[in-house]
Design an enzyme around this catalytic site. Structure first.
Site, mmCIF file in Angstrom:
data_model
loop_
_atom_site.group_PDB
_atom_site.id
_atom_site.type_symbol
_atom_site.label_atom_id
_atom_site.label_comp_id
_atom_site.label_asym_id
_atom_site.label_seq_id
_atom_site.Cartn_x
_atom_site.Cartn_y
_atom_site.Cartn_z
ATOM 1 N N HIS A 113 0.845 -1.195 0.000
ATOM 2 C CA HIS A 113 0.000 0.000 0.000
ATOM 3 C C HIS A 113 0.881 1.246 0.000
ATOM 4 C CE1 HIS A 113 -2.484 3.132 1.999
ATOM 5 N NE2 HIS A 113 -3.482 2.564 1.344
ATOM 6 N N ARG A 142 1.451 3.553 2.003
ATOM 7 C CA ARG A 142 2.176 3.917 3.219
ATOM 8 C C ARG A 142 3.316 2.957 3.550
ATOM 9 N NH1 ARG A 142 -0.262 8.049 5.903
ATOM 10 N NH2 ARG A 142 -2.410 8.508 5.300
ATOM 11 N N LYS A 143 3.513 1.955 2.749
ATOM 12 C CA LYS A 143 4.528 0.949 3.049
ATOM 13 C C LYS A 143 5.871 1.304 2.397
ATOM 14 C CE LYS A 143 1.431 -1.352 5.284
ATOM 15 N NZ LYS A 143 0.248 -0.489 5.122
ATOM 16 N N LEU A 144 6.949 0.708 2.905
ATOM 17 C CA LEU A 144 8.279 1.008 2.385
ATOM 18 C C LEU A 144 8.428 0.588 0.930
ATOM 19 C CD1 LEU A 144 8.793 1.244 5.510
ATOM 20 C CD2 LEU A 144 11.128 0.519 5.014
#
Length: 373
Positions: A188, A190-192
């Site tokens: 998603h 917001r993930k790294l």
């Protein structure tokens, strides 16, 4: 938000998107190929790159971290009438897939000041209906689950690692997501590793990997087994393939930013970092601090600074505080304490040096007891 004189991160939008660095070319190549579905050739290349990067035998790309967890649970036998052990610290996306399977979620307490499952509580809650247990390196922080996984192994209960926030987190000499039977990740925004929406599954069990692959690909339309369409689209795999190469740089920058803030903490102050093992490494999805005293005042000071902890920003509490999970509530005092005494700070690479310096200064002031806005 309190004004600092610097370009302080808006805490309502702490996403970080890396510079394209050629990913438009990757997408263009996929568009030129004309195959954009989950059957596009780039998917197999992406899956092979994921498996190699994290040291797993098999990777299966899917359309979300929730899909990854659901597919793993189904493959391990979660059905109506069965139970799944879930950390009481779990957010909704970790536990929702258990309900999707029709199984019963059983919240398990953590060890004191830890995200690791409490082995004694596991023993109390294991039954003949337990089909799986989920572990959770929340906020990208490693947790030592060896005592718990030994108990679960003796009971024949497989472990699913929800590593959706833990790309690049290390537990000992292994990456998070490679310790259990299955590791589940989200990609998603917001993930790294971000593809907008998406996820992937890691496993060393070839038979289990095949089962998950068939389930997530509609049984490959053979009509012999039930499946769902959880495939990742080709252009998103192309983005992931490119951004996977940027992961190490992201990890380095996040760790540098976190260390600058941690270096400013006064010894014996009100704040310290969430503990983890000496051989472990967080990925610093967030920098997580624990509050030793004056908990409401410290939390309020962070909120006044525009850096609200998850307990305020997202009303984060143990899972069974959510209305849909209240029927499964039980006593998990360590998880209760952890939820209200942790502060989650952004340290992503999109933050400027001025922002990090301001945060370090403000965190130090709060740690020294200057909790007034």
């Amino acid at each position: 938000m309190a004004s600092s004189g610097h370009d302080v991160l808006n805490p309502v939008d702490d996403r970080y998107t890396p510079a394209p660095c050629g990913e438009l070319d990757e997408i263009r190549a996929t568009l030129d190929d004309g195959r954009l579905s989950g059957g596009a050739p780039v998917l197999a290349i992406y899956e092979q790159a994921l498996a190699k990067r994290f040291g797993a035998r098999r990777a299966i790309a899917v359309n979300s971290g929730t899909s990854a967890l659901h597919a793993a649970l189904i493959a391990l036998g979660a059905r109506p009438g069965t139970e799944v052990l879930v950390p009481a610290t779990a957010p909704l996306p970790t536990a929702m897939p258990v309900l999707t399977c029709g199984a019963t979620p059983v919240p398990v307490d953590t060890l004191p000041e830890s995200l690791a499952l409490d082995p004694a509580d596991i023993q109390r809650k294991l039954t003949g209906r337990t089909r799986a247990a989920i572990t959770l390196p929340l906020w990208g922080y490693p947790n030592d689950e060896r005592a718990s996984t030994d108990i679960l192994a003796q009971a024949g209960v497989p472990v699913i690692e929800d590593a959706c926030q833990a790309h690049g987190t290390r537990v000992g000499n292994q990456f998070a997501g490679t310790h259990g039977a299955v590791g589940c990740f989200s990609t998603h925004d917001r993930k790294l590793l971000s593809t907008g929406e998406g996820g992937f599954i890691l496993t060393d069990d070839e038979e289990l990997g095949e089962c998950i692959d068939w389930y997530t690909h509609l049984g490959h339309l053979r009509g012999t087994t039930h499946g769902v369409n959880y495939k990742l689209a080709g252009p998103l795999a192309a983005i992931g393939l490119r951004r996977l190469k940027l992961l190490d740089g992201q990890l380095d920058r996040r760790r540098r930013n976190a260390q600058r803030i941690l270096a400013a903490l006064p010894p014996g102050g009100l704040l310290r970092e969430l503990p983890y093992g000496v051989q472990d490494k967080p990925n610093y999805y967030n920098l997580v601090l624990t509050i030793k005293d004056r908990i409401p005042q410290v939390a309020a000071a962070f909120e006044a600074a525009g850096l609200p902890p998850d307990s305020i920003r997202w009303r984060y509490r143990p899972l069974y505080h959510q209305p849909i999970f209240q029927p499964y509530a039980n006593q998990c005092p360590n998880a209760e304490h952890l939820a209200t005494t942790t502060v989650q700070l952004p340290v992503h690479p999109g933050m400027t040096d001025a922002t990090v310096a301001w945060m370090a200064d403000r965190v130090a002031q709060i740690a020294q007891g200057e909790t007034r806005a």
